[in-house]
Design a protein around this motif. Structure first.
Motif, PDB file in Angstrom:
ATOM      1  N   GLY A 414       0.785  -1.218   0.000  1.00 21.39           N
ATOM      2  CA  GLY A 414       0.000   0.000   0.000  1.00 21.39           C
ATOM      3  C   GLY A 414       0.821   1.274   0.000  1.00 21.39           C
ATOM      4  N   THR A 415       2.137   1.165  -0.091  1.00 21.40           N
ATOM      5  CA  THR A 415       2.991   2.355  -0.162  1.00 21.40           C
ATOM      6  C   THR A 415       2.669   3.124  -1.451  1.00 21.40           C
ATOM      7  N   THR A 416       2.590   4.425  -1.341  1.00 22.20           N
ATOM      8  CA  THR A 416       2.333   5.255  -2.528  1.00 22.20           C
ATOM      9  C   THR A 416       3.487   6.181  -2.858  1.00 22.20           C
ATOM     10  N   ALA A 417       4.373   6.422  -1.910  1.00 24.79           N
ATOM     11  CA  ALA A 417       5.517   7.307  -2.161  1.00 24.79           C
ATOM     12  C   ALA A 417       6.713   6.836  -1.338  1.00 24.79           C
ATOM     13  N   LEU A 418       7.888   6.874  -1.936  1.00 27.17           N
ATOM     14  CA  LEU A 418       9.132   6.484  -1.275  1.00 27.17           C
ATOM     15  C   LEU A 418       9.971   7.723  -0.997  1.00 27.17           C
ATOM     16  N   PRO A 419      10.945   7.632  -0.096  1.00 31.64           N
ATOM     17  CA  PRO A 419      11.837   8.769   0.137  1.00 31.64           C
ATOM     18  C   PRO A 419      12.478   9.241  -1.171  1.00 31.64           C
ATOM     19  N   LYS A 420      12.672  10.543  -1.320  1.00 29.96           N
ATOM     20  CA  LYS A 420      13.190  11.129  -2.552  1.00 29.96           C
ATOM     21  C   LYS A 420      14.525  10.525  -2.961  1.00 29.96           C
ATOM     22  N   ASN A 421      15.325  10.123  -1.978  1.00 20.36           N
ATOM     23  CA  ASN A 421      16.650   9.576  -2.293  1.00 20.36           C
ATOM     24  C   ASN A 421      16.575   8.273  -3.067  1.00 20.36           C
ATOM     25  N   PHE A 422      15.426   7.586  -3.016  1.00 26.07           N
ATOM     26  CA  PHE A 422      15.249   6.340  -3.754  1.00 26.07           C
ATOM     27  C   PHE A 422      15.159   6.582  -5.267  1.00 26.07           C
ATOM     28  N   GLU A 423      14.883   7.795  -5.662  1.00 21.49           N
ATOM     29  CA  GLU A 423      14.616   8.089  -7.070  1.00 21.49           C
ATOM     30  C   GLU A 423      15.879   8.260  -7.907  1.00 21.49           C
ATOM     31  N   ILE A 424      17.050   8.262  -7.272  1.00 20.49           N
ATOM     32  CA  ILE A 424      18.312   8.541  -7.973  1.00 20.49           C
ATOM     33  C   ILE A 424      19.181   7.285  -7.992  1.00 20.49           C
ATOM     34  N   SER A 434      22.179   9.837  -3.069  1.00 16.10           N
ATOM     35  CA  SER A 434      21.419   8.708  -3.597  1.00 16.10           C
ATOM     36  C   SER A 434      21.309   7.624  -2.536  1.00 16.10           C
ATOM     37  N   TYR A 435      20.223   6.891  -2.599  1.00 19.79           N
ATOM     38  CA  TYR A 435      19.980   5.781  -1.669  1.00 19.79           C
ATOM     39  C   TYR A 435      21.198   4.858  -1.594  1.00 19.79           C
ATOM     40  N   LEU A 436      21.782   4.542  -2.741  1.00 15.60           N
ATOM     41  CA  LEU A 436      22.911   3.619  -2.789  1.00 15.60           C
ATOM     42  C   LEU A 436      24.108   4.146  -2.006  1.00 15.60           C
ATOM     43  N   TRP A 437      24.540   5.372  -2.303  1.00 16.49           N
ATOM     44  CA  TRP A 437      25.776   5.886  -1.710  1.00 16.49           C
ATOM     45  C   TRP A 437      25.619   6.270  -0.248  1.00 16.49           C
ATOM     46  N   GLN A 438      24.407   6.438   0.220  1.00 13.12           N
ATOM     47  CA  GLN A 438      24.226   6.699   1.646  1.00 13.12           C
ATOM     48  C   GLN A 438      24.642   5.497   2.496  1.00 13.12           C
ATOM     49  N   PHE A 439      24.697   4.311   1.880  1.00 13.93           N
ATOM     50  CA  PHE A 439      25.126   3.111   2.594  1.00 13.93           C
ATOM     51  C   PHE A 439      26.460   2.581   2.064  1.00 13.93           C
ATOM     52  N   ARG A 440      26.721   2.743   0.793  1.00  5.10           N
ATOM     53  CA  ARG A 440      27.939   2.186   0.205  1.00  5.10           C
ATOM     54  C   ARG A 440      29.207   2.792   0.799  1.00  5.10           C
ATOM     55  N   ARG A 441      29.207   4.081   1.136  1.00 14.37           N
ATOM     56  CA  ARG A 441      30.418   4.719   1.655  1.00 14.37           C
ATOM     57  C   ARG A 441      30.925   4.019   2.913  1.00 14.37           C
ATOM     58  N   ALA A 442      30.054   3.850   3.900  1.00 14.73           N
ATOM     59  CA  ALA A 442      30.463   3.183   5.136  1.00 14.73           C
ATOM     60  C   ALA A 442      30.788   1.716   4.891  1.00 14.73           C
ATOM     61  N   ASN A 443      30.008   1.072   4.017  1.00 19.34           N
ATOM     62  CA  ASN A 443      30.258  -0.338   3.728  1.00 19.34           C
ATOM     63  C   ASN A 443      31.665  -0.572   3.194  1.00 19.34           C
ATOM     64  N   LYS A 444      32.073   0.260   2.241  1.00 15.13           N
ATOM     65  CA  LYS A 444      33.397   0.067   1.647  1.00 15.13           C
ATOM     66  C   LYS A 444      34.503   0.410   2.635  1.00 15.13           C
ATOM     67  N   LEU A 445      34.300   1.472   3.399  1.00 13.93           N
ATOM     68  CA  LEU A 445      35.308   1.820   4.405  1.00 13.93           C
ATOM     69  C   LEU A 445      35.505   0.675   5.394  1.00 13.93           C
ATOM     70  N   ALA A 446      34.417   0.050   5.791  1.00 12.43           N
ATOM     71  CA  ALA A 446      34.487  -1.007   6.803  1.00 12.43           C
ATOM     72  C   ALA A 446      35.331  -2.185   6.355  1.00 12.43           C
ATOM     73  N   THR A 447      35.368  -2.458   5.041  1.00 10.23           N
ATOM     74  CA  THR A 447      36.132  -3.618   4.571  1.00 10.23           C
ATOM     75  C   THR A 447      37.633  -3.401   4.654  1.00 10.23           C
ATOM     76  N   LEU A 448      38.077  -2.163   4.897  1.00 16.87           N
ATOM     77  CA  LEU A 448      39.508  -1.923   5.090  1.00 16.87           C
ATOM     78  C   LEU A 448      40.042  -2.694   6.289  1.00 16.87           C
ATOM     79  N   SER A 449      39.195  -2.873   7.274  1.00 11.94           N
ATOM     80  CA  SER A 449      39.617  -3.589   8.483  1.00 11.94           C
ATOM     81  C   SER A 449      38.412  -4.341   9.043  1.00 11.94           C
ATOM     82  N   TRP A 450      37.867  -5.232   8.231  1.00  8.94           N
ATOM     83  CA  TRP A 450      36.594  -5.876   8.532  1.00  8.94           C
ATOM     84  C   TRP A 450      36.599  -6.644   9.843  1.00  8.94           C
TER      85      TRP A 450
END
Length: 511
Positions: A414-424, A434-450
């Motif tokens: 029943g969702t009719t609208a998503l956060p604006k960041n999902f649109e990019i 963008s939705y992707l880079w809001q999580f990818r930045r920390a994810n990639k940094l973390a693998t330096l010393s996982w």
């Protein structure tokens, strides 16, 4: 040793996230029948592994005038935003229906307002079967079915009929098609280089079973008299015409249409691992010639367990790719000299870093295709719940980037609208918001010393997961559902921004 550590850490984050060796080995879909789940929900799922678009939008329901036509498109999975037509080709038009349902527009469309959901995996199949002149790709079949159907059986019949009539122009694909009562596997191939049509088979997963599709054909013998199996009438003839079966003996779909990748079996690492995790009592072994299409789990399967399986990297098993990446630790007053897991040991090493480690010490890392991979665009786990109204009964738990690192955001039928960041889409360029880079930045940094960061990641994932599950609405208006999705999303973004800030400080000071 310290200089080598920093060199390898730099390689771990600076090199491409995707390698050509993974083509044809992408996407994982786990299926759960309603009597196999702990709460009676039906589940399907999908990891979209590759550089596909990550923008997401809820497409509204619509009414259409008599005589309207639906454009059949190709190339929509590489677009940057909803109206982007770069690389999109119009293959033709088919008659439109009077009313189309609202659906969640992901690269592979995955859920509609009627609790019809789909996952996808590519098994490729023989390239001699692919005819690019066929109108329909797999994602366009999904889109039309989600717009027009409210149950899995009708969706399968429609997709099969459209592909046969207008031509299937994609490689071999599996869709995991579910509604609030049933879940099916639908496997489809083309019929030849110069031929318009499709050959397909579908099999229902028993209500008390689980199943998995992970880039290998899984359906075996075809019984058209079985009410829980469907197939096109031409399957056997297509195999004969293309030299894939000699017409003698019993016909087995996966044996005829699998590629050399499958090595004569209907499973590889992921299928064996996940079925073994859910039904260890069966004693399934990796040296078997064939695994069952589905299995009854030893215990009812909870949504949390499915989420955990999608973070799986085989840690602590024989398939663990980090087990040989060690670091000598000198003796101190607190501990004797010993060997520990190197901080850079992580299950998502780039090809170049794996090759570097294997050059320094041959045999250090043997590549295994894990469930969670660094080259994932997005993934979803979708629950369908018959005892609730459709608008809240269907919930798609979506995440972007590595499913072993990112939190999941609930999106409802029943969702009719998503956060604006999902649109990019952030796949082809760095778009900080963008939705992707809001999580990818920390994810990639973390693998330096996982080995030093994974505890913090796992803690936040489980905290947010439990928060979202505990507050999950069981009724409400579109405005309430939209607000809940936004709330969990905002909480997740704040958490990942805090992790990113923490790691920049930590690594900026030299670990």
């Amino acid at each position: 040793m310290k200089r080598l550590f920093f060199l390898l850490a730099a390689l771990a984050i600076s090199l491409p996230l995707f390698s050509q060796e993974y083509v044809g080995d992408s996407c994982t879909a786990l299926l759960v029948g309603k009597k196999a789940s702990s709460d009676g929900s039906v589940m399907t799922s999908h990891t979209c592994d590759g550089r596909y678009r990550t923008w997401v939008q809820m497409e509204p329901a619509a009414d259409h005038e008599p005589g309207s036509m639906h454009p059949v498109l190709r190339g929509t999975m590489q677009t940057k935003f909803r109206g982007d037509t770069t690389g999109v080709k119009r293959m033709g038009e088919i008659p439109q229906v009077a009313h189309t349902y609202a659906y969640l527009n992901t690269a592979y469309p995955c859920l509609n307002e009627k609790q019809l959901a789909m996952g996808e995996t590519t098994f490729v199949g023989p390239d001699t079967l692919v005819n690019p002149a066929g109108w329909f790709t797999i994602e366009e079949l999904e889109r039309v079915a989600l717009q027009r159907c409210d149950n899995a059986r009708d969706a399968i019949r429609l997709m099969g009929a459209l592909a046969e009539q207008y031509g299937y122009g994609d490689s071999g694909e599996c869709l995991t098609v579910a509604d609030k009562n049933e879940v099916w596997q639908f496997e489809i191939v083309g019929v030849g280089k110069e031929k318009i049509g499709a050959a397909w088979v579908a099999k229902r997963v028993p209500d008390d079973h689980v199943a998995i599709s992970a880039n290998i054909l899984r359906i075996g013998k075809i019984n058209r008299k079985d009410k829980d199996m469907m197939a096109s009438s031409n399957v056997e003839q297509v195999a004969i015409d293309n030299g894939l079966w000699d017409g003698k003996g019993e016909f087995v779909f996966w044996k005829a249409f699998n590629t050399d990748y499958a090595k004569g079996r209907n499973f590889s690492d992921r299928e064996w691992f996940i079925l073994n995790q859910l039904a260890p009592s069966l004693g399934l072994t990796y040296d078997m010639d064939e695994l069952p299409f589905s299995v009854k789990p030893d215990k009812p399967v909870d949504i949390r367990q499915v989420m955990a399986l999608y973070r799986e990297t085989y840690e602590g098993t024989d398939f663990d790719m980090t087990k040989n990446i060690k670091l000598a630790r000198p003796a101190t007053k607190k501990h004797p000299a010993d060997t520990i897991a190197s901080p850079i040991a992580n299950p998502w090493l780039t090809t170049t870093l794996r090759n570097t480690l294997n050059t320094l010490a041959p045999g250090t890392v043997e590549f295994r295709r894990t469930v969670a991979v660094a080259w994932c665009a997005y993934s979803h786990i979708t629950q369908l719940r018959s005892w609730l109204p459709d608008e809240v009964g269907g919930v798609c738990w979506i995440s972007v980037d590595n499913p072993g690192q990112s939190p999941r955001i609930p999106v409802f039928c029943g969702t009719t609208a998503l956060p604006k960041n999902f649109e990019i889409c952030g796949q082809k360029q760095y778009v900080p918001d963008s939705y992707l880079w809001q999580f990818r930045r920390a994810n990639k940094l973390a693998t330096l010393s996982w080995q030093t960061t994974k505890e913090g990641f796992n803690k936040e994932i489980l905290r947010l997961e439990e928060m979202a599950l505990q507050g999950l609405p069981t009724a409400g208006s579109p405005a309430l559902l939209n607000a809940y999705t936004e709330y969990i999303y905002n909480e997740s973004v704040r958490a990942w921004q805090a992790l990113e800030d923490k790691y920049w400080l930590q690594f900026g000071m030299g670990f």
